[in-house]
Write a protein that holds these residues in place. Structure first.
Motif, mmCIF file in Angstrom:
data_model
loop_
_atom_site.group_PDB
_atom_site.id
_atom_site.type_symbol
_atom_site.label_atom_id
_atom_site.label_comp_id
_atom_site.label_asym_id
_atom_site.label_seq_id
_atom_site.Cartn_x
_atom_site.Cartn_y
_atom_site.Cartn_z
ATOM 1 N N GLY A 1 -1.933 3.761 -0.769
ATOM 2 C CA GLY A 1 -1.546 2.783 -1.708
ATOM 3 C C GLY A 1 0.061 2.517 -1.604
ATOM 4 N N GLN B 1 1.601 -0.795 0.065
ATOM 5 C CA GLN B 1 2.532 -1.736 -0.739
ATOM 6 C C GLN B 1 3.910 -1.949 -0.210
ATOM 7 N N THR C 1 -3.482 -5.680 1.454
ATOM 8 C CA THR C 1 -3.202 -5.519 0.177
ATOM 9 C C THR C 1 -4.160 -4.239 -0.503
ATOM 10 N N VAL C 2 -3.936 -3.613 -1.542
ATOM 11 C CA VAL C 2 -4.338 -2.358 -1.957
ATOM 12 C C VAL C 2 -5.768 -3.100 -2.621
ATOM 13 N N ASP C 3 -6.041 -4.148 -2.993
ATOM 14 C CA ASP C 3 -7.387 -4.681 -3.269
ATOM 15 C C ASP C 3 -8.243 -5.014 -2.033
ATOM 16 N N THR D 1 -9.720 3.857 -6.337
ATOM 17 C CA THR D 1 -9.305 2.776 -6.422
ATOM 18 C C THR D 1 -8.154 2.682 -7.167
ATOM 19 N N ARG E 1 -3.916 1.929 -6.543
ATOM 20 C CA ARG E 1 -3.235 1.105 -7.188
ATOM 21 C C ARG E 1 -1.927 2.055 -7.807
ATOM 22 N N ARG E 2 -2.253 3.241 -8.149
ATOM 23 C CA ARG E 2 -0.941 4.141 -8.755
ATOM 24 C C ARG E 2 -0.057 4.352 -7.496
ATOM 25 N N GLU F 1 1.994 0.928 -7.138
ATOM 26 C CA GLU F 1 2.972 0.764 -8.267
ATOM 27 C C GLU F 1 4.148 1.815 -8.041
#
Lengths: 190, 364
Positions: free
Chosen positions: A139, A143, A149-151, A173, A177-178, A181
């Motif tokens: 992730g 980023q 994308t992460v999605d 998932t 995301r973490r 971020e």
């Protein structure tokens, strides 16, 4: 190969059992679904849990000539042995995502590179599953690089994760995301 | 020479597969009736995949007790007219040579996949290209040939598996797919659908039960005076036909090149990168990639050697295909070799250095 065409060579490395191969396959699958050319090359044979494991992923806009990565543009290292082995090979201007939970030394890259230290194990434990270290690191990588994308990675995950592990899709998932971020906050100077 | 099609344009149909599994699935699509094999790294995924998929398809899968057993099971299945194959890696392929010689003597179609690893002996499990001599010179005893493909991408593994089964049936010959650990293990996007195929002759020689017809005999023992010589000459005519019709090779910017790099399989991909970089640096470099290793693209290389060029052959061995390049060049131009044996992989930088050394006078 056209000059300046998109060409990204990645090495992902760590202990056997950290999900190195799955991480590489997910990156490759995500890139393929985004319409890019891709090769994925695992180290194979003597890898066992606790041993070393690595894989090479090449992502490009044109058919890929060489699947063997000598000098990567990006490096995701989840343990100290991998850092020592691959850090000197990182290209100038390259990116290194480093699992600072297991790496307690300062990396000494040969050239000017961007290093993002991610406490990936701690972040995975916070999410409730210590096995998600790899996804946190991926992730963070996605980023910083920004070409996938992460999605998109989350969407590709069911295609590379064995069916019996599909109950872990939500936590994986969340880990992707973490990681993203964390990397965003880091890069923003927080 | 063939034109390479852009197989990657239909992005939505592509799936990510490792070479071993992709060639296994391609075989099933090509109508494989029976698979026989014995495990060995780095081709285990083929046997594992077949054990599941052949059962799903209601076809024959047998994990044999040895490589010898596997190749002789192939002999038996082929004699009955069925599409059959085995796969192994270098040491296992050595064990199969007796059976491959018998297949040639009996003119039985078969497909044998060799996912090469380092040798001699048990060697190691790293990718290698050191079985070129064995594959292209028949391998076992006696005067015979096998068709040999040296694919360089996972997609080519798929495409040439289809062609291999067809050519095996058309010529009643063993076709060898000479891959290596990289190709077997690496994943790439592939399109699996069946390609247009060759017109296939009826297998009227097969052992299918002689009720209502003359008995068929499949054998490799020809004792009467002159009988074996007649068979040898029949095989020779067949091999000449294959040499005339089945050569496949790809080339790039050879015409104006002062250096031509010859490589096959995975090494050819590394060469492609090196040659592109050489061109960017203003060096007139090109490459020739044999796709069939037997029949070898002798004519194409010979033609390129008409005008003075330097030939550099790159292999993951101590130099095997380089001998065929020298035969093709026939003394008309210098032929230089660069290789890494025992699981070593030539890097783009190493090949580029070699190209520079050979083309830039002050570096010679």
């Amino acid at each position: 190969m056209t000059k300046n065409a998109f060409y990204e060579e990645v090495i992902i490395a760590g202990f056997g059992g950290q999900g190195i191969m799955l991480t590489g396959k997910l990156l490759a699958q995500t890139a393929m679904q985004a319409g890019r050319e891709v090769t994925y090359m695992p180290s194979y044979g003597a890898e066992v849990r606790g041993g070393t494991a690595n894989c090479m992923v090449v992502i490009a806009d044109e058919p890929i000539a060489c699947p063997v990565v000598g000098r990567p543009d990006s490096l995701i290292v989840l343990n100290k042995a991998s850092l020592n082995k691959f850090c000197p090979r990182l290209k100038e201007g390259g990116l290194m995502i480093m699992n600072s939970s297991l790496i307690d030394i300062e990396p000494e890259p040969a050239d000017e590179v961007e290093v993002i230290a991610v406490p990936a194990d701690e972040l995975a434990v916070e999410l409730g599953n210590p096995k998600c270290t790899n996804m946190v690191a991926l992730g963070a990588y996605l980023q910083r690089r920004g070409y996938l994308t992460v999605d998109a990675a989350a969407k590709a995950l069911p295609d590379v994760l064995a069916k019996r592990y599909h109950k872990t899709l939500p936590v994986n998932t969340a880990a992707l995301r973490r990681g993203a971020e964390f990397a965003q906050a880091k890069a923003g100077g927080v | 020479m063939i034109e390479k099609s852009d197989t990657c344009s239909e992005t939505h149909k592509r799936i990510l597969m490792c070479g071993n599994e992709a060639l296994a699935e391609a075989s099933i699509i090509a109508g494989l009736d029976a698979y026989f094999g014995y495990p060995i790294t780095p081709q285990n995924e083929i046997t594992a995949y077949m054990s599941r998929r052949m059962a799903e398809e209601g076809r024959v899968f047998i994990q044999s007790e040895s490589e010898l057993a596997a190749i002789n099971m192939v002999f038996g299945a082929s004699a009955t007219g069925k599409r059959t194959m085995t796969s192994s890696s270098s040491p296992g392929i050595s064990l199969m040579q007796e059976g491959m010689s018998y297949l040639a003597g009996a003119e039985l179609p078969a497909v044998v996949v060799n996912v090469m690893r380092g040798g001699p002996g048990l060697g190691n499990i790293a990718p290698s290209q050191s079985d070129y001599f064995q594959a292209t010179r028949g391998g076992g005893h006696g005067d015979y040939r096998t068709i040999v493909f040296g694919p360089s991408t996972v997609q080519e593994l798929v495409d040439y598996m289809h062609l291999a089964f067809d050519l095996a049936d058309v010529y009643r010959i063993t076709v060898v797919i000479l891959a290596d650990g990289f190709l077997g293990q690496m994943m790439e996007p592939v399109l699996l659908e069946k390609k247009p195929h060759r017109e296939l002759p009826a297998k009227d020689w097969a052992l299918t039960g002689a009720k209502g017809r003359e008995q068929n005999i499949v054998r490799s023992l020809w004792l009467p005076e002159g009988a074996l010589e007649a068979l040898n000459n029949k095989l020779k005519a067949k091999y000449e036909l294959i040499e005339k019709n089945e050569v496949l090779c790809e080339q790039y910017e050879v015409e104006d090149a002062e250096i031509v790099v010859v490589a096959y399989g995975i090494a050819a991909r590394i060469v492609r990168s090196a040659v592109s970089r050489a061109r960017e640096e203003g060096i007139k470099a090109g490459w020739i990639r044999p796709i069939t290793l037997w029949p070898f693209p002798t004519e194409q290389i010979s033609r390129a050697a008409e005008e003075f060029k330097i030939f550099l052959t790159v292999e993951m061995s101590l130099g095997q295909m380089v001998e065929d390049v020298r035969l093709a060049v026939a003394g008309k131009a210098p032929v230089v070799f660069y290789g890494r044996p025992g699981g070593g992989t030539p890097t783009v930088d190493e090949i580029l250095d070699k190209i520079k050394q050979l083309t830039i006078p002050e570096k010679r």
